[in-house]
Motif scaffolding. Structure first.
Motif, PDB file in Angstrom:
ATOM      1  N   LYS A   1      16.693 -27.951  29.508  1.00 51.92           N
ATOM      2  CA  LYS A   1      17.072 -29.044  30.400  1.00 51.92           C
ATOM      3  C   LYS A   1      16.424 -30.351  29.957  1.00 51.92           C
ATOM      4  CE  LYS A   1      18.213 -26.790  34.783  1.00 51.92           C
ATOM      5  NZ  LYS A   1      17.885 -26.691  36.225  1.00 51.92           N
TER       6      LYS A   1
ATOM      7  N   GLU B   1      17.458 -31.652  38.840  1.00 57.13           N
ATOM      8  CA  GLU B   1      17.296 -30.536  37.905  1.00 57.13           C
ATOM      9  C   GLU B   1      15.972 -29.788  38.054  1.00 57.13           C
ATOM     10  OE1 GLU B   1      19.708 -29.468  36.066  1.00 57.13           O
ATOM     11  OE2 GLU B   1      21.063 -31.132  36.532  1.00 57.13           O
TER      12      GLU B   1
ATOM     13  N   ALA C   1      21.094 -37.180  27.953  1.00 51.88           N
ATOM     14  CA  ALA C   1      21.751 -37.872  29.064  1.00 51.88           C
ATOM     15  C   ALA C   1      21.262 -39.311  29.182  1.00 51.88           C
ATOM     16  CB  ALA C   1      21.505 -37.113  30.369  1.00 51.88           C
TER      17      ALA C   1
ATOM     18  N   TRP D   1      18.423 -31.681  27.171  1.00 53.89           N
ATOM     19  CA  TRP D   1      19.655 -32.258  27.734  1.00 53.89           C
ATOM     20  C   TRP D   1      19.343 -33.593  28.415  1.00 53.89           C
ATOM     21  CZ3 TRP D   1      20.179 -33.342  32.934  1.00 53.89           C
ATOM     22  CH2 TRP D   1      21.434 -33.836  33.320  1.00 53.89           C
ATOM     23  N   PHE D   2      18.218 -33.639  29.109  1.00 49.70           N
ATOM     24  CA  PHE D   2      17.756 -34.841  29.810  1.00 49.70           C
ATOM     25  C   PHE D   2      17.684 -36.013  28.835  1.00 49.70           C
ATOM     26  CE2 PHE D   2      14.244 -35.983  33.176  1.00 49.70           C
ATOM     27  CZ  PHE D   2      14.857 -37.208  33.400  1.00 49.70           C
TER      28      PHE D   2
ATOM     29  N   ILE E   1      17.410 -37.337  38.009  1.00 51.42           N
ATOM     30  CA  ILE E   1      17.499 -36.073  37.272  1.00 51.42           C
ATOM     31  C   ILE E   1      16.298 -35.184  37.579  1.00 51.42           C
ATOM     32  CG2 ILE E   1      17.442 -35.041  34.955  1.00 51.42           C
ATOM     33  CD1 ILE E   1      19.276 -37.273  34.007  1.00 51.42           C
TER      34      ILE E   1
ATOM     35  N   GLU F   1      22.670 -41.394  26.322  1.00 49.40           N
ATOM     36  CA  GLU F   1      24.094 -41.679  26.497  1.00 49.40           C
ATOM     37  C   GLU F   1      24.367 -42.784  27.514  1.00 49.40           C
ATOM     38  OE1 GLU F   1      26.032 -38.001  27.362  1.00 49.40           O
ATOM     39  OE2 GLU F   1      25.797 -37.237  25.313  1.00 49.40           O
TER      40      GLU F   1
END
Length: 204
Positions: free
Chosen positions: A49, A92, A56, A52-53, A88, A59
């Motif tokens: 995660k 998350e 993110a 991915w964080f 997040i 992006e």
């Protein structure tokens, strides 16, 4: 000669790569996130995660390009980045960061972005140095570049775990997520009709 200025910049791919690395380092240096990953407050895939964080957050920003676009895309500001960081963490990892560390992380990311935009990577290098110096103390070894792959067993605990709670951003997470122990269900005997066929029963 409008292209002469862009020709002096490093390639867009280099600037983008450095920017993404800078974001990852900034997140790996965030004590609240590190504690969340180490305690798996985001579940068993907490480390994934975090990766991915980083993606993110990167992006949020338009990718660097070698040819200036006709219309310059809008970039997020410091407040946008901080808001997403904190959101997040709640979504998350179920951690409400109530100190100013989110602002610090967002500020580091904005500095990295500004530097990479003009081809200067000093802020990325500074974060990398901080990360490598801290690696082995509080930050785990999951995020590794290829050149560090042979050092991933050098982070034994040296008794410095006692002060980890101070960097948790006041996150007092109760451990009530553990699955409750339940008595095993009685296995239902199969029902056979008069023709000898086993009847299928719906599971409850």
């Amino acid at each position: 000669m409008a292209s002469s200025e862009s020709a002096q910049l490093p390639p867009a791919a280099t600037r983008q790569s450095n920017f993404e690395q800078g974001v990852a380092y900034a997140l790996h240096l965030w004590p609240a996130l590190t504690l969340s990953v180490q305690n798996q407050w985001g579940g068993p895939d907490s480390a994934d995660k975090r990766d991915w964080f980083a993606g993110a957050i990167a992006e949020l920003f338009p990718e660097f390009v070698d040819t200036p676009p006709a219309k310059v895309p809008e970039e997020p500001d410091l407040e946008d980045v901080e808001t997403m960081l904190l959101q997040i963490m709640v979504d998350e990892f179920e951690v409400n960061v109530d100190d100013d560390s989110g602002t610090d992380v967002a500020t580091n990311i904005m500095k990295v972005r500004a530097g990479c935009a003009i081809g200067q990577f000093d802020d990325v290098n500074a974060l990398r140095t901080r990360f490598l110096n801290l690696n082995g103390a509080k930050v785990d070894h999951i995020f590794k570049k290829a050149e560090d792959a042979d050092q991933d067993t050098d982070w034994e605990s040296d008794g410095s775990d006692d002060d980890e709670d101070e960097g948790a951003g006041g996150a007092d997470v109760e451990m009530d997520d553990a699955p409750q122990l339940v008595a095993p269900k009685q296995k239902q005997e199969p029902q056979v009709d008069e023709d000898g066929f086993t009847m299928v029963t719906k599971k409850r």
